[in-house]
Design an enzyme around this catalytic site. Sequence first.
Site, PDB file in Angstrom:
ATOM      1  N   GLY A 219      86.034  31.103 125.093  1.00 27.03           N
ATOM      2  CA  GLY A 219      86.292  30.192 126.171  1.00 27.03           C
ATOM      3  C   GLY A 219      86.760  29.009 126.037  1.00 27.03           C
ATOM      4  O   GLY A 219      87.493  28.713 124.922  1.00 27.03           O
ATOM      5  N   SER A 220      86.436  28.104 126.714  1.00 20.24           N
ATOM      6  CA  SER A 220      87.102  26.754 126.688  1.00 20.24           C
ATOM      7  C   SER A 220      86.591  25.796 125.622  1.00 20.24           C
ATOM      8  O   SER A 220      87.306  24.987 125.185  1.00 20.24           O
ATOM      9  CB  SER A 220      86.922  26.055 127.933  1.00 20.24           C
ATOM     10  OG  SER A 220      87.668  26.559 129.123  1.00 20.24           O
ATOM     11  N   VAL A 221      85.461  26.307 124.754  1.00 26.37           N
ATOM     12  CA  VAL A 221      85.518  25.468 123.535  1.00 26.37           C
ATOM     13  C   VAL A 221      86.290  25.604 122.627  1.00 26.37           C
ATOM     14  O   VAL A 221      86.743  24.579 121.815  1.00 26.37           O
ATOM     15  CB  VAL A 221      83.815  26.076 123.069  1.00 26.37           C
ATOM     16  CG1 VAL A 221      82.787  25.706 123.891  1.00 26.37           C
ATOM     17  CG2 VAL A 221      83.884  27.218 122.543  1.00 26.37           C
ATOM     18  N   PHE A 222      87.387  26.537 122.577  1.00 24.37           N
ATOM     19  CA  PHE A 222      88.377  26.751 121.771  1.00 24.37           C
ATOM     20  C   PHE A 222      89.467  25.796 122.084  1.00 24.37           C
ATOM     21  O   PHE A 222      90.408  25.513 121.106  1.00 24.37           O
ATOM     22  CB  PHE A 222      88.992  28.304 121.891  1.00 24.37           C
ATOM     23  CG  PHE A 222      90.088  28.441 120.923  1.00 24.37           C
ATOM     24  CD1 PHE A 222      89.759  28.897 119.754  1.00 24.37           C
ATOM     25  CD2 PHE A 222      91.337  28.425 121.206  1.00 24.37           C
ATOM     26  CE1 PHE A 222      90.696  29.202 118.522  1.00 24.37           C
ATOM     27  CE2 PHE A 222      92.389  28.733 120.380  1.00 24.37           C
ATOM     28  CZ  PHE A 222      92.155  28.989 118.825  1.00 24.37           C
ATOM     29  N   LYS A 223      89.512  25.248 123.225  1.00 26.96           N
ATOM     30  CA  LYS A 223      90.470  24.080 123.520  1.00 26.96           C
ATOM     31  C   LYS A 223      90.640  22.883 122.405  1.00 26.96           C
ATOM     32  O   LYS A 223      91.433  22.528 122.434  1.00 26.96           O
ATOM     33  CB  LYS A 223      90.476  23.566 124.959  1.00 26.96           C
ATOM     34  CG  LYS A 223      90.779  24.568 125.976  1.00 26.96           C
ATOM     35  CD  LYS A 223      90.028  24.161 127.417  1.00 26.96           C
ATOM     36  CE  LYS A 223      90.448  25.359 128.610  1.00 26.96           C
ATOM     37  NZ  LYS A 223      90.342  24.947 129.882  1.00 26.96           N
TER      38      LYS A 223
END
Length: 485
Positions: A219-223
């Site tokens: 999810g958004s931790v990959f951003k």
Amino acid sequence: MNDPIRRLSMITGIFFVMLLAASSWLQVLGASAINERADNRRTVLSSFARERGQILIDGKPIASSTPLEDGQYKWQRVYEQPERYAHVTGYYSFLYGAGGGIEGAENSLLSGQDDKLFYGRIGDTLAGREPKGASVELTINPKAQAAAEQALGDQRGAVVALNPKTGAILAMVSNPTYDPTPLVSRDQQVAERAWKSYNEDSARPMVNRAIGGNLYPPGSVFKVITAAAALEDGRWDENSSIPGPAVLDLPQTSADLPNSHPGACGPGGQVTIADAMRQSCNTAFGWLGLELGGQAVGDQASKFGFGDNLSVPMRVTPSTFPTNLNPPQEAQSAIGQYDVRVTPLQVAMMTAGVANDGVVMRPYLVGRTLGSDLKVLSETDPEELSRAVSRGTADQLTDMMKLVVSSGTGTRAQVPGVSVAGKTGTAQHTAGAAPHAWFTGFAPADNPEVAVAVVVEDGGNAGNEAAGGSVAGPISAAVMQAVLN
């Protein structure tokens, strides 16, 4: 002698030579490998006749051997706080061998069979002492391990904490867990019942979710990685304004990409990269994914350790970023969805790399190996794994991640009196299931001592109402406080 008999004699001779060669290999060249197999009953039984080395944390044993009055078994394996450390220690069983953690990964040292201990064995023999296995001292911080276990509670998931400057693993918790004690029982029925129960449990308690099992969409931790790729590209910096509409129109498909919150991420559908990170703007990072392309984002992920075959010393399942992406898939992958899959250890490594001025250190769990007299035989030296980003990019990422915790989606991860940098994530996965809740971060932001990654499966106790900041953020804060205080 006629031809048929001659040919039969030749074939018989060839088979005899092959049989001789095979038996010679087994007795000489293959003997060592066979003896070292963790499931070799003869080797396991012989090792129960001598004291196995300890597994230590802060000089105190979490796994040790106690003497027995038994003709076959002279030593019994004992585990302290077994469920807290089960995925770290693993088990050492007569029926099932050594596995699941340090017991399996460092079996040759603990059993005393490792070639490194050869001269020690000779010394013990000459001195009339019973040979013993070596002990290993781990890098685990017991306060951080306890804090992670207690904060995660009965929720499924995992927590990993690293020292970003060295790569030392300070905490490794996977839940649900199990008790290795019945597996090492001398009562065969007790061991068999436990083994069957653990392996038939649909919750998979023996799987170390921190480093393996069915990997998670981040999810958004990959951003953090997508932002790193953008900053390294040179066309953007943290203050660059990029599109952040309410819905990103994806090419080649009617399935567009919306934000997780209503509306655009900024006035006129424009937002800075820093503010996009602060509020976790899907459309802005999807747009960056389209602009950068899947190859650039994948290359950046590789620099943080994606795809690497690591051992800590337990084998770590490599995290993956998909290849040959079409544009919609590029946008989805840039926000940590589609087929991106990670271990919590990989997410902690990513964050630790940002904290360590862009350098990712090789993670490790064994700090020192000690002889039977507890003298140091070897010590792990920190090792650089990769240069993921420049120091300038790491500084910008740190500034953006500080905003996430101070005034963005990660305020629940704040630690009183300490500056924290972090990123939240709420990862969609199976249709109809609640999302996984993520948080990753490091502290103190300006002089990091600990980097943490937390995943709570299926939203934990919050279920469909889960968000990474509210569910996983407080767990990270508890672990950070345990390390820093």
